[in-house]
Every structure is written in C-alpha cells, then in structure tokens.
Design an enzyme around this catalytic site. Structure first.
Site, PDB file in Angstrom:
ATOM      1  N   HIS A  91       0.851  -1.194   0.000  1.00 38.68           N
ATOM      2  CA  HIS A  91       0.000   0.000   0.000  1.00 38.68           C
ATOM      3  C   HIS A  91       0.892   1.251   0.000  1.00 38.68           C
ATOM      4  O   HIS A  91       1.955   1.264   0.621  1.00 38.68           O
ATOM      5  CB  HIS A  91      -0.913  -0.003   1.240  1.00 38.68           C
ATOM      6  CG  HIS A  91      -1.968   1.058   1.159  1.00 38.68           C
ATOM      7  ND1 HIS A  91      -1.708   2.370   1.476  1.00 38.68           N
ATOM      8  CD2 HIS A  91      -3.263   1.013   0.761  1.00 38.68           C
ATOM      9  CE1 HIS A  91      -2.808   3.082   1.280  1.00 38.68           C
ATOM     10  NE2 HIS A  91      -3.766   2.277   0.850  1.00 38.68           N
ATOM     11  N   GLU A 161      -4.087   1.857  -7.368  1.00 38.59           N
ATOM     12  CA  GLU A 161      -4.416   2.976  -6.472  1.00 38.59           C
ATOM     13  C   GLU A 161      -3.504   4.169  -6.772  1.00 38.59           C
ATOM     14  O   GLU A 161      -2.432   4.303  -6.169  1.00 38.59           O
ATOM     15  CB  GLU A 161      -4.189   2.553  -5.019  1.00 38.59           C
ATOM     16  CG  GLU A 161      -5.080   1.428  -4.550  1.00 38.59           C
ATOM     17  CD  GLU A 161      -5.389   1.566  -3.076  1.00 38.59           C
ATOM     18  OE1 GLU A 161      -6.572   1.691  -2.740  1.00 38.59           O
ATOM     19  OE2 GLU A 161      -4.453   1.592  -2.261  1.00 38.59           O
TER      20      GLU A 161
END
Ligand code: PGA
Length: 247
Positions: A91, A161
């Site tokens: 992430h 993302e």
C-alpha cells in the site's frame, strides 16, 4: 465483484467495529459481492477467528520477518492463523513508511507461503504526458511478481491505487474512461508475467476516493473486478450508502 474495506487506522473503537461489521454482513448477504474487511490487526484477531459469516478478512500489511525475536512484528503466518484470507501488500502508505519494491516482493512471498492471497497495491504519484508513469506501474508489478512461481502469480489481486486519488473525495477519483484504459493496460502487463491466458482471469481492483457518489459509475463498464475502499469504508454513514448503492 469484490469489495475490500481498508479501515486503515480510522477505526479505533468497538462500537464502530460492530456497526461496520453489521453493514458488511448485510452487503455480503444481499448481493453477490465478496466483502473483505481489513481492520487494524488487533480487531482482525477477534473478528476473524470465530467468523462463520460470508465476510472475509485481510491483513493491512504483513511483516517482512517470518517470526522469532522480532518484537511488534505481525507475520503472515500469525494473520493466517487468526483467520485472514487476504493480505494487502505494498500500500502506498506502507511504501511511504519505507517499503521498497524488494520488501514488497518478500512480503508477497511470505503471504503466499502461508496461504494468504496478496492484494498488491500499485499506483503512480502523478501522471506525465509522456506516459512514464505507465512504465513505473509496470515495474512495480514486475518486481513484486518476478520471484514468485507462475502458479503463485495467478493468485495475486492487483489493486490500482493512484496516489493522487487517495484520501480525497469522489470528484478527485479517477474517471470511468481512464479507469477502463488502466484496467486494459494492467491486464496487458499481467499477460506478460502470467502463464498462458490466465491474466484474462486476474482480479484487478481500483482504490482511491471511492465513495457512494461514484462507486456505481466506476463499476459500470470499467473492466475492473472490484474496489479497495479506504475512508468511506470506515465511516458507517458512507459505508451504509455504499451498501445501498451496490444492493
Ligand atoms: P481512500 O483510500 O478510499 O480513502 O482514498 C483508498 C486506499 O488507500 O486504499
């Protein structure tokens, strides 16, 4: 469709945990959506261990260590034992805290070794008109996958993302047409790295300011298989609206 609720560190009390779990179960029951909660690790332990519902659980990260004298580390093996099915890896918030591509690759291997399905997050900080950001995305994926076996690579979920879209509001998220293009591009990259035709079956999801306002338009015809939702998944009012939008 798979919906992964990344609670990050937004959820810190049991009342909120309870509210969100009730909504997640409702969504899983009422739709064909696979609902995955990624709570802070301490809550995952209590929620996932005795879970008998259709809701599944993801670690928000796994340690690069594999156990032993490593105070404070949360290993893939411990998450698997606690009942997690998935692990978010790479992430951008973990990369900003020091996760390099090398560490990400190690974490992918640890997750797979303990039966967790990795959700590999990739994304560009910003876009340039020459398309260098596309090469950057390709390299993030290649470096995360190249030390895995071909069979392991087919298990990986890719979460696109873009950093410029994370933690904002729906109007800052990617637009449907751009998302369709990115999904095609990511599938092309995966086709180079995965055996045979398996990239056509890979799960590709999007994250970055997915909210009740844009989730349906982003889902329609964009070619993605689901969403990784941050702030809106940790807020009971917004999550309720998302459940409503998808039901
Ligand atoms: P956001 O976060 O939905 O708050 O933009 C998404 C993510 O970082 O996974």
């Amino acid at each position: 469709m798979i919906l992964i609720a990344n609670w990050k560190a937004y959820v810190e009390d049991r009342k909120r945990v309870r509210e969100l779990v009730i909504l997640a179960k409702r969504l899983a029951r009422a739709t064909r959506t696979a609902v995955v909660l990624a709570p802070p690790a301490v809550f995952l332990g209590t929620l996932a261990t005795h879970n008998t519902s259709a809701v599944q659980f993801a670690a928000q990260d796994v340690s690069v260590t594999t156990g032993g004298a490593a105070t404070g580390e949360l290993t893939a093996q411990a998450f698997a034992a606690a009942g997690a099915t998935y692990a978010i890896i790479g992430h951008s918030e973990r990369r900003a805290a020091g996760d390099t591509d090398t560490l990400v690759a190690k974490k992918m291997a640890h997750a797979l070794a303990h039966g967790l399905i990795p959700i590999l997050c990739v994304g560009e900080r910003e876009r340039d008109s020459d398309g260098h950001y596309l090469a950057g995305l390709r390299s993030q994926i290649a470096l995360a996958l190249e030390s895995l076996t071909l069979k392991e690579r087919t298990k990986v979920i890719v979460a696109y993302e873009p950093l410029w879209a994370i933690g904002k509001t729906a109007d800052h998220a990617i637009k449907e047409d751009d998302l369709r293009e990115m999904a095609l591009y990511l599938r092309k990259v995966l086709a180079e790295l995965l055996p045979g035709q398996s990239a056509s079956r890979s799960t590709i999801i999007y994250g970055g300011s997915v909210e009740p306002e844009n989730i349906r338009s982003l889902a329609a015809g964009s070619g993605i298989d689901g969403f990784l939702i941050g702030h809106a998944s940790a807020n009971p009012e917004q999550f309720r609206e998302i459940v409503r939008a998808l039901s």
